[in-house]
Design an enzyme around this catalytic site. Structure first.
Site, mmCIF file in Angstrom:
data_model
loop_
_atom_site.group_PDB
_atom_site.id
_atom_site.type_symbol
_atom_site.label_atom_id
_atom_site.label_comp_id
_atom_site.label_asym_id
_atom_site.label_seq_id
_atom_site.Cartn_x
_atom_site.Cartn_y
_atom_site.Cartn_z
ATOM 1 N N ALA A 174 25.383 66.430 58.883
ATOM 2 C CA ALA A 174 26.365 65.428 58.443
ATOM 3 C C ALA A 174 26.329 64.142 59.267
ATOM 4 O O ALA A 174 27.098 63.232 59.000
ATOM 5 C CB ALA A 174 27.771 66.031 58.497
ATOM 6 N N ASP A 175 25.424 64.071 60.252
ATOM 7 C CA ASP A 175 25.406 62.890 61.122
ATOM 8 C C ASP A 175 23.970 62.446 61.403
ATOM 9 O O ASP A 175 23.504 62.484 62.548
ATOM 10 C CB ASP A 175 26.133 63.233 62.438
#
Length: 435
Positions: A119-120
Protein backbone atom coordinates in the site's frame (compact mmCIF):
# COMPACT_ATOMS: atom_id res chain seq x y z
CA UNK A 1 -12.16 11.36 13.00
CA UNK A 2 -13.91 14.66 13.70
CA UNK A 3 -12.48 16.08 10.48
CA UNK A 4 -13.73 12.97 8.63
CA UNK A 5 -17.24 13.45 10.05
CA UNK A 6 -17.09 17.11 9.03
CA UNK A 7 -16.08 16.17 5.47
CA UNK A 8 -18.91 13.62 5.39
CA UNK A 9 -21.42 16.38 6.09
CA UNK A 10 -20.03 19.02 3.69
CA UNK A 11 -18.93 16.85 0.72
CA UNK A 12 -21.23 17.95 -2.16
CA UNK A 13 -20.58 14.70 -4.09
CA UNK A 14 -21.08 16.50 -7.38
CA UNK A 15 -19.11 13.81 -9.27
CA UNK A 16 -21.82 11.21 -8.63
CA UNK A 17 -19.73 9.20 -6.16
CA UNK A 18 -20.69 9.01 -2.50
CA UNK A 19 -17.60 8.68 -0.32
CA UNK A 20 -17.68 7.43 3.26
CA UNK A 21 -15.00 9.67 4.78
CA UNK A 22 -15.32 8.03 8.20
CA UNK A 23 -14.73 4.57 6.69
CA UNK A 24 -11.71 5.94 4.79
CA UNK A 25 -10.39 7.30 8.09
CA UNK A 26 -10.92 3.90 9.75
CA UNK A 27 -8.99 2.17 6.94
CA UNK A 28 -6.08 4.63 7.28
CA UNK A 29 -6.14 4.21 11.06
CA UNK A 30 -6.11 0.41 10.80
CA UNK A 31 -3.14 0.37 8.43
CA UNK A 32 -1.27 3.01 10.46
CA UNK A 33 -1.43 1.00 13.68
CA UNK A 34 -0.50 -2.20 11.86
CA UNK A 35 2.64 -0.46 10.60
CA UNK A 36 4.12 -0.05 14.10
CA UNK A 37 4.10 -3.81 14.81
CA UNK A 38 7.28 -5.16 13.18
CA UNK A 39 6.27 -8.80 13.71
CA UNK A 40 3.24 -8.24 11.50
CA UNK A 41 5.43 -6.48 8.94
CA UNK A 42 7.75 -9.50 8.88
CA UNK A 43 4.80 -11.84 8.31
CA UNK A 44 3.62 -9.67 5.43
CA UNK A 45 7.12 -9.74 3.93
CA UNK A 46 7.16 -13.55 4.05
CA UNK A 47 3.67 -13.74 2.50
CA UNK A 48 4.67 -11.30 -0.25
CA UNK A 49 7.82 -13.31 -1.00
CA UNK A 50 5.80 -16.54 -1.18
CA UNK A 51 3.20 -14.95 -3.48
CA UNK A 52 5.88 -13.83 -5.96
CA UNK A 53 8.21 -16.81 -5.76
CA UNK A 54 7.20 -17.61 -9.37
CA UNK A 55 8.34 -14.22 -10.68
CA UNK A 56 12.16 -14.11 -11.00
CA UNK A 57 12.22 -10.30 -11.30
CA UNK A 58 10.64 -9.66 -7.88
CA UNK A 59 12.89 -9.78 -4.84
CA UNK A 60 11.90 -9.50 -1.16
CA UNK A 61 14.54 -9.36 1.62
CA UNK A 62 14.57 -12.33 3.95
CA UNK A 63 13.36 -11.81 7.55
CA UNK A 64 15.65 -12.97 10.38
CA UNK A 65 13.02 -14.01 12.90
CA UNK A 66 15.50 -14.85 15.67
CA UNK A 67 16.55 -11.17 15.61
CA UNK A 68 13.04 -9.71 15.19
CA UNK A 69 10.51 -8.53 17.77
CA UNK A 70 7.58 -6.13 18.00
CA UNK A 71 9.94 -3.14 17.98
CA UNK A 72 12.94 -4.56 16.07
CA UNK A 73 12.92 -5.83 12.48
CA UNK A 74 16.04 -7.46 11.01
CA UNK A 75 16.13 -8.03 7.25
CA UNK A 76 18.58 -9.40 4.71
CA UNK A 77 20.79 -6.62 3.30
CA UNK A 78 19.50 -6.07 -0.25
CA UNK A 79 21.04 -2.96 -1.82
CA UNK A 80 19.74 -1.52 -5.07
CA UNK A 81 19.24 1.63 -7.13
CA UNK A 82 16.24 3.80 -6.30
CA UNK A 83 13.49 2.95 -8.79
CA UNK A 84 13.04 6.60 -9.81
CA UNK A 85 16.76 7.24 -10.43
CA UNK A 86 16.68 7.05 -14.23
CA UNK A 87 20.27 8.27 -14.71
CA UNK A 88 21.70 5.57 -12.42
CA UNK A 89 19.62 2.86 -14.13
CA UNK A 90 20.84 3.91 -17.58
CA UNK A 91 24.42 4.11 -16.28
CA UNK A 92 24.15 0.48 -15.11
CA UNK A 93 22.79 -0.66 -18.48
CA UNK A 94 19.13 -1.11 -17.40
CA UNK A 95 16.29 0.02 -19.65
CA UNK A 96 14.04 2.32 -17.51
CA UNK A 97 10.99 1.47 -19.66
CA UNK A 98 11.28 -2.18 -18.58
CA UNK A 99 11.35 -1.18 -14.91
CA UNK A 100 8.26 1.01 -15.41
CA UNK A 101 6.47 -1.94 -17.02
CA UNK A 102 7.56 -4.35 -14.28
CA UNK A 103 6.16 -2.09 -11.56
CA UNK A 104 2.69 -1.98 -13.17
CA UNK A 105 2.62 -5.70 -13.99
CA UNK A 106 3.63 -6.55 -10.43
CA UNK A 107 0.79 -4.46 -9.02
CA UNK A 108 -1.77 -6.01 -11.33
CA UNK A 109 -0.63 -9.40 -10.05
CA UNK A 110 -1.01 -8.21 -6.46
CA UNK A 111 -4.53 -6.88 -6.94
CA UNK A 112 -6.11 -9.25 -9.48
CA UNK A 113 -4.49 -12.55 -8.46
CA UNK A 114 -2.78 -12.49 -5.07
CA UNK A 115 -5.17 -10.29 -3.10
CA UNK A 116 -2.35 -8.89 -0.92
CA UNK A 117 -0.87 -5.61 -2.14
CA UNK A 118 1.85 -3.18 -1.05
CA UNK A 119 0.00 0.00 0.00
CA UNK A 120 3.02 2.33 0.06
CA UNK A 121 5.00 1.92 -3.19
CA UNK A 122 6.83 5.27 -3.19
CA UNK A 123 10.37 5.37 -4.70
CA UNK A 124 11.97 4.91 -1.28
CA UNK A 125 10.33 1.50 -0.90
CA UNK A 126 11.21 0.06 -4.32
CA UNK A 127 14.74 -0.43 -5.62
CA UNK A 128 16.28 -2.16 -8.63
CA UNK A 129 18.88 -4.92 -8.42
CA UNK A 130 21.21 -4.19 -11.35
CA UNK A 131 23.73 -6.98 -10.71
CA UNK A 132 22.63 -8.42 -14.07
CA UNK A 133 21.59 -5.54 -16.42
CA UNK A 134 19.89 -8.02 -18.76
CA UNK A 135 17.80 -9.41 -15.90
CA UNK A 136 17.01 -6.57 -13.46
CA UNK A 137 14.92 -7.26 -10.37
CA UNK A 138 12.50 -5.10 -8.38
CA UNK A 139 13.34 -5.09 -4.67
CA UNK A 140 10.42 -4.27 -2.35
CA UNK A 141 11.01 -2.88 1.14
CA UNK A 142 8.78 -1.77 4.02
CA UNK A 143 5.77 -4.09 4.29
CA UNK A 144 4.20 -2.18 7.17
CA UNK A 145 1.38 -0.78 5.02
CA UNK A 146 -0.32 -3.68 3.27
CA UNK A 147 -3.86 -4.06 1.98
CA UNK A 148 -5.97 -7.19 1.54
CA UNK A 149 -8.65 -7.53 -1.13
CA UNK A 150 -11.40 -10.03 -0.22
CA UNK A 151 -12.15 -12.79 -2.71
CA UNK A 152 -15.57 -11.43 -3.69
CA UNK A 153 -14.17 -7.97 -4.48
CA UNK A 154 -11.20 -9.49 -6.33
CA UNK A 155 -13.64 -11.62 -8.34
CA UNK A 156 -15.67 -8.49 -9.18
CA UNK A 157 -12.49 -6.64 -10.14
CA UNK A 158 -11.39 -9.52 -12.40
CA UNK A 159 -14.83 -9.67 -14.02
CA UNK A 160 -14.73 -5.91 -14.56
CA UNK A 161 -11.30 -6.08 -16.24
CA UNK A 162 -12.45 -8.99 -18.40
CA UNK A 163 -15.59 -7.03 -19.38
CA UNK A 164 -13.43 -4.05 -20.38
CA UNK A 165 -11.30 -6.40 -22.47
CA UNK A 166 -14.40 -7.91 -24.15
CA UNK A 167 -16.15 -4.49 -24.40
CA UNK A 168 -19.23 -5.78 -22.56
CA UNK A 169 -20.90 -2.94 -20.64
CA UNK A 170 -23.41 -5.23 -18.89
CA UNK A 171 -20.69 -7.46 -17.43
CA UNK A 172 -18.68 -4.37 -16.49
CA UNK A 173 -21.65 -3.01 -14.53
CA UNK A 174 -22.12 -6.41 -12.85
CA UNK A 175 -18.45 -6.34 -11.81
CA UNK A 176 -18.87 -2.84 -10.33
CA UNK A 177 -21.95 -4.03 -8.42
CA UNK A 178 -20.02 -7.05 -7.08
CA UNK A 179 -17.27 -4.70 -5.83
CA UNK A 180 -19.80 -2.41 -4.17
CA UNK A 181 -18.76 0.51 -6.40
CA UNK A 182 -22.13 0.70 -8.18
CA UNK A 183 -25.28 0.49 -6.05
CA UNK A 184 -28.37 -0.02 -8.22
CA UNK A 185 -31.51 1.37 -6.59
CA UNK A 186 -34.94 2.63 -7.53
CA UNK A 187 -33.78 6.26 -7.77
CA UNK A 188 -30.77 5.57 -10.02
CA UNK A 189 -31.17 5.85 -13.79
CA UNK A 190 -29.33 2.69 -14.87
CA UNK A 191 -29.93 3.48 -18.55
CA UNK A 192 -27.86 6.67 -18.26
CA UNK A 193 -25.12 4.75 -16.43
CA UNK A 194 -25.12 2.07 -19.12
CA UNK A 195 -24.85 4.64 -21.95
CA UNK A 196 -22.04 6.43 -20.14
CA UNK A 197 -20.23 3.15 -19.51
CA UNK A 198 -20.52 2.07 -23.15
CA UNK A 199 -19.16 5.42 -24.30
CA UNK A 200 -16.11 5.12 -22.04
CA UNK A 201 -15.48 1.50 -23.08
CA UNK A 202 -15.55 2.52 -26.75
CA UNK A 203 -13.32 5.54 -26.05
CA UNK A 204 -10.85 3.36 -24.14
CA UNK A 205 -10.69 0.86 -27.01
CA UNK A 206 -10.15 3.70 -29.53
CA UNK A 207 -7.44 5.23 -27.37
CA UNK A 208 -5.52 1.95 -27.11
CA UNK A 209 -5.72 1.47 -30.88
CA UNK A 210 -4.38 4.99 -31.48
CA UNK A 211 -1.54 4.40 -29.01
CA UNK A 212 -0.56 1.16 -30.77
CA UNK A 213 -0.58 2.87 -34.15
CA UNK A 214 1.55 5.75 -32.86
CA UNK A 215 4.02 3.37 -31.25
CA UNK A 216 4.37 1.43 -34.52
CA UNK A 217 4.87 4.70 -36.40
CA UNK A 218 7.61 5.78 -34.01
CA UNK A 219 9.32 2.39 -34.14
CA UNK A 220 9.34 2.61 -37.95
CA UNK A 221 10.74 6.15 -37.91
CA UNK A 222 12.46 7.00 -34.62
CA UNK A 223 13.13 10.56 -35.76
CA UNK A 224 9.42 11.41 -35.56
CA UNK A 225 8.45 13.27 -32.39
CA UNK A 226 5.78 12.11 -29.96
CA UNK A 227 2.36 13.55 -30.82
CA UNK A 228 1.84 16.41 -28.40
CA UNK A 229 -1.70 17.73 -28.08
CA UNK A 230 -2.08 21.44 -27.43
CA UNK A 231 -4.31 22.87 -24.73
CA UNK A 232 -6.87 23.85 -27.37
CA UNK A 233 -6.88 20.30 -28.82
CA UNK A 234 -7.51 18.82 -25.37
CA UNK A 235 -10.28 21.34 -24.68
CA UNK A 236 -11.93 20.58 -28.01
CA UNK A 237 -11.72 16.84 -27.35
CA UNK A 238 -13.26 17.32 -23.91
CA UNK A 239 -16.13 19.32 -25.39
CA UNK A 240 -16.75 16.58 -27.94
CA UNK A 241 -16.90 13.94 -25.20
CA UNK A 242 -19.24 16.01 -23.04
CA UNK A 243 -21.52 16.81 -25.97
CA UNK A 244 -22.08 13.06 -26.35
CA UNK A 245 -22.66 12.08 -22.71
CA UNK A 246 -23.07 15.39 -20.88
CA UNK A 247 -26.78 14.82 -20.14
CA UNK A 248 -26.11 11.31 -18.85
CA UNK A 249 -23.30 12.61 -16.64
CA UNK A 250 -25.71 15.15 -15.15
CA UNK A 251 -28.10 12.30 -14.31
CA UNK A 252 -25.29 10.28 -12.71
CA UNK A 253 -24.10 13.29 -10.72
CA UNK A 254 -27.66 13.85 -9.49
CA UNK A 255 -28.52 10.22 -8.63
CA UNK A 256 -25.12 9.38 -7.03
CA UNK A 257 -25.28 5.62 -7.70
CA UNK A 258 -21.53 5.15 -7.21
CA UNK A 259 -19.73 4.48 -3.95
CA UNK A 260 -16.03 4.77 -3.17
CA UNK A 261 -15.17 1.79 -0.92
CA UNK A 262 -12.59 2.65 1.73
CA UNK A 263 -10.66 -0.45 0.66
CA UNK A 264 -9.76 1.23 -2.65
CA UNK A 265 -8.21 4.27 -0.96
CA UNK A 266 -4.72 2.77 -1.00
CA UNK A 267 -5.23 0.94 -4.33
CA UNK A 268 -5.88 4.27 -6.06
CA UNK A 269 -2.99 5.87 -4.17
CA UNK A 270 -0.62 3.07 -5.21
CA UNK A 271 -1.48 3.38 -8.90
CA UNK A 272 -1.14 7.17 -8.72
CA UNK A 273 2.38 6.80 -7.29
CA UNK A 274 3.29 4.16 -9.90
CA UNK A 275 2.01 6.40 -12.69
CA UNK A 276 4.31 9.17 -11.44
CA UNK A 277 7.31 6.82 -11.26
CA UNK A 278 6.56 5.45 -14.76
CA UNK A 279 6.44 8.94 -16.29
CA UNK A 280 9.78 9.76 -14.66
CA UNK A 281 11.35 6.66 -16.20
CA UNK A 282 9.70 6.77 -19.63
CA UNK A 283 8.16 9.90 -21.25
CA UNK A 284 5.86 7.66 -23.32
CA UNK A 285 4.66 5.72 -20.28
CA UNK A 286 0.91 5.18 -20.17
CA UNK A 287 -0.39 3.01 -17.36
CA UNK A 288 -3.57 2.08 -19.25
CA UNK A 289 -1.61 0.97 -22.32
CA UNK A 290 0.46 -1.40 -20.16
CA UNK A 291 -2.42 -2.54 -17.95
CA UNK A 292 -4.89 -3.47 -20.68
CA UNK A 293 -2.94 -6.22 -22.52
CA UNK A 294 -1.30 -7.54 -19.35
CA UNK A 295 -4.60 -7.72 -17.47
CA UNK A 296 -6.14 -9.42 -20.50
CA UNK A 297 -3.39 -12.07 -20.60
CA UNK A 298 -3.60 -12.47 -16.84
CA UNK A 299 -7.34 -13.04 -16.93
CA UNK A 300 -7.12 -15.38 -19.91
CA UNK A 301 -4.59 -17.46 -17.95
CA UNK A 302 -7.15 -17.69 -15.15
CA UNK A 303 -9.77 -18.64 -17.73
CA UNK A 304 -8.24 -21.61 -19.62
CA UNK A 305 -9.35 -22.56 -23.10
CA UNK A 306 -12.04 -24.92 -21.84
CA UNK A 307 -13.45 -22.23 -19.58
CA UNK A 308 -13.59 -19.71 -22.43
CA UNK A 309 -15.28 -22.31 -24.66
CA UNK A 310 -17.70 -23.06 -21.85
CA UNK A 311 -18.53 -19.35 -21.50
CA UNK A 312 -19.16 -19.03 -25.24
CA UNK A 313 -21.36 -22.14 -25.30
CA UNK A 314 -23.26 -20.91 -22.25
CA UNK A 315 -23.96 -17.54 -23.91
CA UNK A 316 -25.14 -19.24 -27.11
CA UNK A 317 -27.33 -21.64 -25.10
CA UNK A 318 -28.82 -18.72 -23.16
CA UNK A 319 -29.65 -16.87 -26.38
CA UNK A 320 -31.21 -20.01 -27.88
CA UNK A 321 -33.27 -20.57 -24.75
CA UNK A 322 -34.49 -16.96 -24.80
CA UNK A 323 -35.49 -17.36 -28.47
CA UNK A 324 -37.34 -20.62 -27.74
CA UNK A 325 -39.03 -19.19 -24.67
CA UNK A 326 -40.11 -16.17 -26.72
CA UNK A 327 -42.23 -18.41 -28.96
CA UNK A 328 -44.45 -19.27 -25.99
CA UNK A 329 -44.17 -16.08 -23.92
CA UNK A 330 -44.54 -13.52 -26.74
CA UNK A 331 -48.37 -13.86 -27.08
CA UNK A 332 -48.74 -13.31 -23.32
CA UNK A 333 -46.50 -10.25 -23.47
CA UNK A 334 -48.54 -8.81 -26.35
CA UNK A 335 -51.70 -9.33 -24.31
CA UNK A 336 -50.02 -7.63 -21.34
CA UNK A 337 -49.05 -4.63 -23.50
CA UNK A 338 -52.62 -4.39 -24.74
CA UNK A 339 -53.93 -4.37 -21.14
CA UNK A 340 -51.48 -1.59 -20.20
CA UNK A 341 -52.56 0.52 -23.21
CA UNK A 342 -56.22 0.07 -22.28
CA UNK A 343 -55.41 1.04 -18.70
CA UNK A 344 -53.69 4.21 -19.95
CA UNK A 345 -56.71 5.07 -22.10
CA UNK A 346 -59.05 4.68 -19.11
CA UNK A 347 -56.76 6.80 -16.94
CA UNK A 348 -56.15 3.99 -14.40
CA UNK A 349 -52.40 4.09 -15.08
CA UNK A 350 -50.34 7.25 -15.00
CA UNK A 351 -47.21 7.54 -17.12
CA UNK A 352 -44.26 9.13 -15.31
CA UNK A 353 -41.58 10.72 -17.49
CA UNK A 354 -38.38 12.16 -16.09
CA UNK A 355 -37.63 15.57 -17.58
CA UNK A 356 -34.04 16.42 -16.68
CA UNK A 357 -34.24 20.00 -17.97
CA UNK A 358 -37.37 20.59 -15.88
CA UNK A 359 -35.68 19.13 -12.78
CA UNK A 360 -32.71 21.47 -13.15
CA UNK A 361 -34.99 24.43 -13.90
CA UNK A 362 -37.00 23.71 -10.73
CA UNK A 363 -33.78 23.46 -8.74
CA UNK A 364 -32.68 26.87 -10.07
CA UNK A 365 -36.11 28.39 -9.31
CA UNK A 366 -35.98 26.96 -5.78
CA UNK A 367 -32.58 28.56 -5.17
CA UNK A 368 -33.75 31.88 -6.62
CA UNK A 369 -36.84 31.83 -4.40
CA UNK A 370 -34.71 31.12 -1.33
CA UNK A 371 -32.31 33.92 -2.27
CA UNK A 372 -35.22 36.35 -2.84
CA UNK A 373 -36.81 35.46 0.50
CA UNK A 374 -33.48 36.01 2.26
CA UNK A 375 -33.02 39.40 0.53
CA UNK A 376 -36.51 40.52 1.66
CA UNK A 377 -35.88 39.31 5.23
CA UNK A 378 -32.48 41.07 5.31
CA UNK A 379 -34.03 44.33 4.03
CA UNK A 380 -36.87 44.18 6.57
CA UNK A 381 -34.44 43.49 9.42
CA UNK A 382 -32.15 46.33 8.30
CA UNK A 383 -35.05 48.79 7.97
CA UNK A 384 -36.38 47.80 11.40
CA UNK A 385 -32.96 48.25 12.97
CA UNK A 386 -32.54 51.64 11.27
CA UNK A 387 -35.97 52.89 12.42
CA UNK A 388 -35.31 51.72 15.98
CA UNK A 389 -31.93 53.46 15.98
CA UNK A 390 -32.96 56.77 14.38
CA UNK A 391 -36.67 57.32 15.07
CA UNK A 392 -37.55 55.31 18.17
CA UNK A 393 -34.90 56.13 20.74
CA UNK A 394 -36.73 54.30 23.53
CA UNK A 395 -36.11 50.78 22.10
CA UNK A 396 -33.71 48.62 24.16
CA UNK A 397 -30.18 48.35 22.66
CA UNK A 398 -30.30 44.56 22.43
CA UNK A 399 -33.36 44.76 20.10
CA UNK A 400 -31.42 46.95 17.66
CA UNK A 401 -28.45 44.59 17.87
CA UNK A 402 -30.67 41.57 17.15
CA UNK A 403 -32.18 43.30 14.11
CA UNK A 404 -28.76 44.17 12.69
CA UNK A 405 -27.55 40.61 13.38
CA UNK A 406 -30.62 39.16 11.63
CA UNK A 407 -30.00 41.44 8.65
CA UNK A 408 -26.36 40.26 8.43
CA UNK A 409 -27.44 36.59 8.77
CA UNK A 410 -30.05 36.81 6.00
CA UNK A 411 -27.51 38.64 3.85
CA UNK A 412 -25.05 35.77 4.25
CA UNK A 413 -27.79 33.25 3.42
CA UNK A 414 -28.56 35.23 0.26
CA UNK A 415 -24.93 35.07 -0.83
CA UNK A 416 -24.87 31.34 -0.05
CA UNK A 417 -27.92 30.63 -2.23
CA UNK A 418 -26.58 32.78 -5.06
CA UNK A 419 -23.28 30.90 -4.80
CA UNK A 420 -25.14 27.56 -5.07
CA UNK A 421 -27.02 28.83 -8.11
CA UNK A 422 -23.81 29.98 -9.79
CA UNK A 423 -22.14 26.65 -8.99
CA UNK A 424 -25.10 24.74 -10.44
CA UNK A 425 -25.00 26.73 -13.69
CA UNK A 426 -21.23 26.37 -13.93
CA UNK A 427 -21.37 22.60 -13.36
CA UNK A 428 -24.06 22.17 -16.00
CA UNK A 429 -22.00 24.14 -18.53
CA UNK A 430 -18.88 22.10 -17.75
CA UNK A 431 -20.59 18.73 -17.99
CA UNK A 432 -22.48 19.55 -21.17
CA UNK A 433 -19.32 20.97 -22.80
CA UNK A 434 -20.64 24.53 -23.08
CA UNK A 435 -17.96 26.04 -20.79
Amino acid sequence: RFVAQLLQSVDPKTDGAARDWVAIYDECCRILYQEIDYRLEGEYADSFRTNFSDLPWVKVPKVYWDLTSEKVLTLEYSPGIKVSDKAALVKNGVDPAIIARYSVECYLQQILVKGLFHADPHPGNIAVDCSDPQDPKLIFYDFGMMGKIPNNIRKGLSDFFYAVYSNDVNDAMDGLVAMGVLVPNSSADMTAIKRTGQFFLDSFKTRLREQREERKRMEADKSQPVTDYTKEDKKEKRKKILSNIGQDLLVVANDQPFRFPALFTFVVRAFSVLDGIGKQLDPRFDISEISAPYARDLLLEQRPGFSKLQDDLQKKADRQWEATKGLFVAPLKIKRVEEILESLERGDTKLRVRALEAERALQRVSLMQAATACVVAAAVSLNTATILSVVVNTAPPYVKTLCFAASALFGLMTLKNLGKLNKLNKKEKQITGMA
